[in-house]
Design an enzyme around this catalytic site. Sequence first.
Site, mmCIF file in Angstrom:
data_model
loop_
_atom_site.group_PDB
_atom_site.id
_atom_site.type_symbol
_atom_site.label_atom_id
_atom_site.label_comp_id
_atom_site.label_asym_id
_atom_site.label_seq_id
_atom_site.Cartn_x
_atom_site.Cartn_y
_atom_site.Cartn_z
ATOM 1 N N ASP A 48 0.697 -0.719 0.249
ATOM 2 C CA ASP A 48 0.081 0.360 0.191
ATOM 3 C C ASP A 48 1.166 1.358 0.445
ATOM 4 O OD1 ASP A 48 -1.997 2.539 0.535
ATOM 5 O OD2 ASP A 48 -3.127 0.597 1.579
ATOM 6 N N ARG A 49 0.947 2.135 -1.415
ATOM 7 C CA ARG A 49 1.355 3.381 -1.467
ATOM 8 C C ARG A 49 1.338 4.192 -0.073
ATOM 9 N NH1 ARG A 49 -0.590 -0.073 -4.050
ATOM 10 N NH2 ARG A 49 -1.979 1.116 -4.531
ATOM 11 N N CYS A 79 -1.209 4.825 -11.729
ATOM 12 C CA CYS A 79 -1.089 5.049 -10.755
ATOM 13 C C CYS A 79 -1.194 6.161 -9.902
ATOM 14 C CB CYS A 79 -0.879 4.287 -9.396
ATOM 15 S SG CYS A 79 -0.943 4.120 -7.372
ATOM 16 N N ASN A 80 -1.451 7.091 -9.406
ATOM 17 C CA ASN A 80 -0.819 8.491 -8.808
ATOM 18 C C ASN A 80 0.397 8.783 -7.907
ATOM 19 O OD1 ASN A 80 -2.256 11.289 -10.607
ATOM 20 N ND2 ASN A 80 -3.739 9.253 -10.095
ATOM 21 N N THR A 81 -0.010 7.867 -6.940
ATOM 22 C CA THR A 81 0.959 8.289 -5.489
ATOM 23 C C THR A 81 1.418 7.342 -5.469
ATOM 24 O OG1 THR A 81 -1.299 7.629 -4.368
ATOM 25 C CG2 THR A 81 0.754 7.222 -3.005
ATOM 26 N N ALA A 82 1.183 6.119 -6.625
ATOM 27 C CA ALA A 82 2.885 5.758 -7.171
ATOM 28 C C ALA A 82 4.331 6.211 -7.887
ATOM 29 C CB ALA A 82 2.966 4.468 -7.660
ATOM 30 N N THR A 125 -5.218 10.935 -2.785
ATOM 31 C CA THR A 125 -4.248 10.492 -1.640
ATOM 32 C C THR A 125 -3.647 11.696 -0.945
ATOM 33 O OG1 THR A 125 -2.232 9.332 -2.274
ATOM 34 C CG2 THR A 125 -4.713 8.489 -2.082
ATOM 35 N N LYS A 162 -12.001 0.509 -4.132
ATOM 36 C CA LYS A 162 -10.688 -0.502 -4.693
ATOM 37 C C LYS A 162 -10.805 -1.931 -4.319
ATOM 38 C CE LYS A 162 -6.460 2.319 -3.655
ATOM 39 N NZ LYS A 162 -5.788 1.766 -5.419
ATOM 40 N N CYS A 193 -6.324 10.722 -8.726
ATOM 41 C CA CYS A 193 -6.605 8.671 -8.110
ATOM 42 C C CYS A 193 -7.061 8.352 -9.304
ATOM 43 C CB CYS A 193 -6.923 8.901 -7.062
ATOM 44 S SG CYS A 193 -7.211 7.270 -6.266
#
Length: 228
Positions: A48-49, A79-82, A125, A162, A193
Site C-alpha cells: 500500500d503506497r 497509479c498517481n501515488t506510486a 491521496t 478498490k 487518483c
Amino acid sequence: MSKTLGVLGGMGPAATLDFLAKLQAATPVSREQDHLRVLVDINPKVPDRNDSYDAAGPVLAQMAVGLREAGAQVLAIACNTAHAYADEVRASGLPLVDLIETAGLAAKAAQNENGGAERVGVLGTGGALALYRRTFSHLGIEAVTLDDHEQVEFMALLYRLKHGDLGPDSRRTMAALAHRLVGKGAQVVVAGCTEVPLVMGAADLAVPFIDATEALARRCVEVCLASE
C-alpha cells in the site's frame, strides 16, 4: 515502428483496466495491427503506497526491470501515488511517461482555456496531493484540496472503490467531494487518483474535469507513436 509500452499496474486492478481501455480508445487506428504493443504487470501485491512508503519502491523497481526485459521501451504507472517512486522506476533505464506531470500540463491547458483560472482542485491521496502541489507550483497553479475531515472521507471511499463498490452511493459521495472543491474556489477539478474516474466523469461537474488517467493514455500514445 511504434514503441512498446510497459505498464506498472494493479494499484488497483480495476483502475489499470480503465487505463488500458482509455489507451486503446486514444490510439488512432485503421486496422488491428495499428494498436500499440502493451506489456502489463498487474501486480496488486505492491505494498500500500499510503502506509508502506519504503516497501513499495523496490517492488515497483523490480516490475520496471521485468517489463524492460520483456521488451518494453517506454513505461507508465497506472497509479498517481506510486509516482512518489518515479526515480526507482526510471532506474530501469527506460523513460517514464509521468502521470503527475501530464495531468499538471492538462490542468494548465484547462486553466488557459478558461480565462486564466488559477485554482485547480485535486481529488487524491495524501501522497498524490504532495506530488500535485509540487507540480502545480512549478506551473503557477494553486492546488485546492479537501479539508482534513473530508480527506478522511475520501480515503474511506477510495478503499471501498478498490474493493469493488462502484455503486450509486459511491458515485454520489465522490461527486459531493468534488463539489466541495468547487465550493472552495476550484475552477477546474483533477481526478488525481486512478479510482476517481471509475465513479465520476465530466457530466458530474459544472467546471472542467480532468481525468488524469485519460490524459496519461493520450500522452502514452503520443510518445509511443513519435518514432513512426
